[in-house]
Design a protein around this motif. Structure first.
Motif, PDB file in Angstrom:
ATOM      1  N   ILE A   1       0.809  -1.024  -0.420  1.00 31.60           N
ATOM      2  CA  ILE A   1      -0.032  -0.173   0.260  1.00 31.60           C
ATOM      3  C   ILE A   1       0.584   0.963  -0.132  1.00 31.60           C
ATOM      4  O   ILE A   1       0.599   2.175  -0.554  1.00 31.60           O
ATOM      5  N   HIS A   2       1.670   1.818   0.930  1.00 27.49           N
ATOM      6  CA  HIS A   2       2.737   1.948   0.973  1.00 27.49           C
ATOM      7  C   HIS A   2       3.244   2.700  -0.470  1.00 27.49           C
ATOM      8  O   HIS A   2       4.018   3.645  -0.795  1.00 27.49           O
ATOM      9  N   SER A   3       3.851   1.639  -1.171  1.00 22.77           N
ATOM     10  CA  SER A   3       4.837   1.423  -2.148  1.00 22.77           C
ATOM     11  C   SER A   3       4.191   2.173  -3.140  1.00 22.77           C
ATOM     12  O   SER A   3       4.002   3.180  -4.090  1.00 22.77           O
TER      13      SER A   3
ATOM     14  N   PHE B   1       1.992   6.402  -6.806  1.00 19.15           N
ATOM     15  CA  PHE B   1       0.052   7.617  -6.660  1.00 19.15           C
ATOM     16  C   PHE B   1       0.895   9.355  -7.477  1.00 19.15           C
ATOM     17  O   PHE B   1       0.462   9.968  -7.510  1.00 19.15           O
ATOM     18  N   GLU B   2       1.607   9.265  -5.173  1.00 13.81           N
ATOM     19  CA  GLU B   2       2.107  10.952  -4.701  1.00 13.81           C
ATOM     20  C   GLU B   2       3.082  11.572  -6.539  1.00 13.81           C
ATOM     21  O   GLU B   2       2.720  12.801  -6.573  1.00 13.81           O
ATOM     22  N   CYS B   3       3.759  10.358  -7.062  1.00 16.02           N
ATOM     23  CA  CYS B   3       4.953  11.291  -8.251  1.00 16.02           C
ATOM     24  C   CYS B   3       3.995  11.668  -9.376  1.00 16.02           C
ATOM     25  O   CYS B   3       4.404  12.398  -9.746  1.00 16.02           O
ATOM     26  N   LEU B   4       3.115  10.996  -9.847  1.00 16.53           N
ATOM     27  CA  LEU B   4       2.724  10.707 -10.928  1.00 16.53           C
ATOM     28  C   LEU B   4       0.980  11.272 -11.133  1.00 16.53           C
ATOM     29  O   LEU B   4       0.819  11.622 -12.258  1.00 16.53           O
ATOM     30  N   CYS B   5       0.335  10.977  -9.654  1.00 13.97           N
ATOM     31  CA  CYS B   5      -1.207  11.798 -10.056  1.00 13.97           C
ATOM     32  C   CYS B   5      -1.223  13.423 -10.597  1.00 13.97           C
ATOM     33  O   CYS B   5      -2.204  12.934 -11.468  1.00 13.97           O
ATOM     34  N   GLU B   6      -0.550  14.033 -10.640  1.00 10.50           N
ATOM     35  CA  GLU B   6      -0.617  15.446 -11.496  1.00 10.50           C
ATOM     36  C   GLU B   6      -0.092  15.259 -13.219  1.00 10.50           C
ATOM     37  O   GLU B   6      -0.667  16.594 -13.635  1.00 10.50           O
TER      38      GLU B   6
END
Length: 218
Positions: A19-21, A26-31
């Motif tokens: 989940i953490h990975s 997600f946080e790196c690529l979500c934008e």
């Protein structure tokens, strides 16, 4: 639009780490506007792994049990036709070659090495023997399969599982208490004092070093 799949889950004690990975990716690529992200959760039912489509909001759960009761749609790889799959599953299913073998079977483009090499490196004692063949033995951590192999009984030793990661089921003991552990599924490792660190290399270029603190250092 680049269709990127991130697969997480599993059925062992390390499954929650995925989940953490997945959240980190997600946080790196979500934008990024050129990426369509698909999160794929897998777990075993009746000795068969089932793949589900997972909403990104569940990446902020603490454990897989937090969303286990949520009804999830089956993820059909044929429908979504991914451009790239990133497996972030920890534990034997993800790191032992079984998942990668399935990905190769369906000819899905993916990150990381092939299933054969993953299997070779998953078992710590076996991977240590392979590294020794390429002269990595001089400064490599010594693993022992049985207590009779130990030549210095004055040291402290680490007991850890042979066939999984090094993030859980880790114990520190002295020589006299080693036989209290199951040595059929665990390895004996010399305890090394010093500073632990991680060094990042991307495309052959050094990205720097991060010093890792132990819980007692905070």
């Amino acid at each position: 639009m680049y269709r990127l799949g991130i697969i997480l889950g599993g059925n062992d004690d390390e499954s929650n780490l995925s989940i953490h990975s997945a959240r980190f990716i997600f946080e790196c690529l979500c934008e990024e506007k050129n990426f369509q992200l698909y999160f794929i959760f897998t777990e075993k039912h009746d000795n068969q792994y089932i793949f589900y489509k997972l909403e990104s909001k569940f990446l902020y759960c603490n454990t897989i049990k937090d969303f286990a009761h949520i009804e999830k749609d089956i993820f059909d790889f044929n429908i979504y036709n991914l451009d790239l799959l990133i497996p972030v599953i920890h534990g034997e299913f993800g790191e032992g070659g079984e998942l990668m073998n399935m990905i190769e079977k369906y000819n899905i483009p993916h990150l990381f090495t092939d299933s054969e090499h993953i299997k070779n490196m998953f078992f710590k004692y076996q991977s240590g023997q392979i590294l020794k063949q390429y002269d990595f033995n001089k400064n490599y951590i010594q693993y022992y399969e049985k207590i009779d192999d130990i030549y210095d009984n004055s040291k402290l030793f680490i007991i850890k599982p042979n066939n999984s990661g090094s993030s859980y089921k880790i114990n520190v003991t002295n020589y006299e208490n080693i036989n209290n552990y199951d040595l059929k599924s665990n390895l004996i490792e010399e305890f090394l004092s010093g500073q632990e660190f991680t060094h990042f290399v991307l495309n052959g270029i050094s990205q720097g070093t991060i010093i890792l603190k132990h819980r007692g250092d905070y």
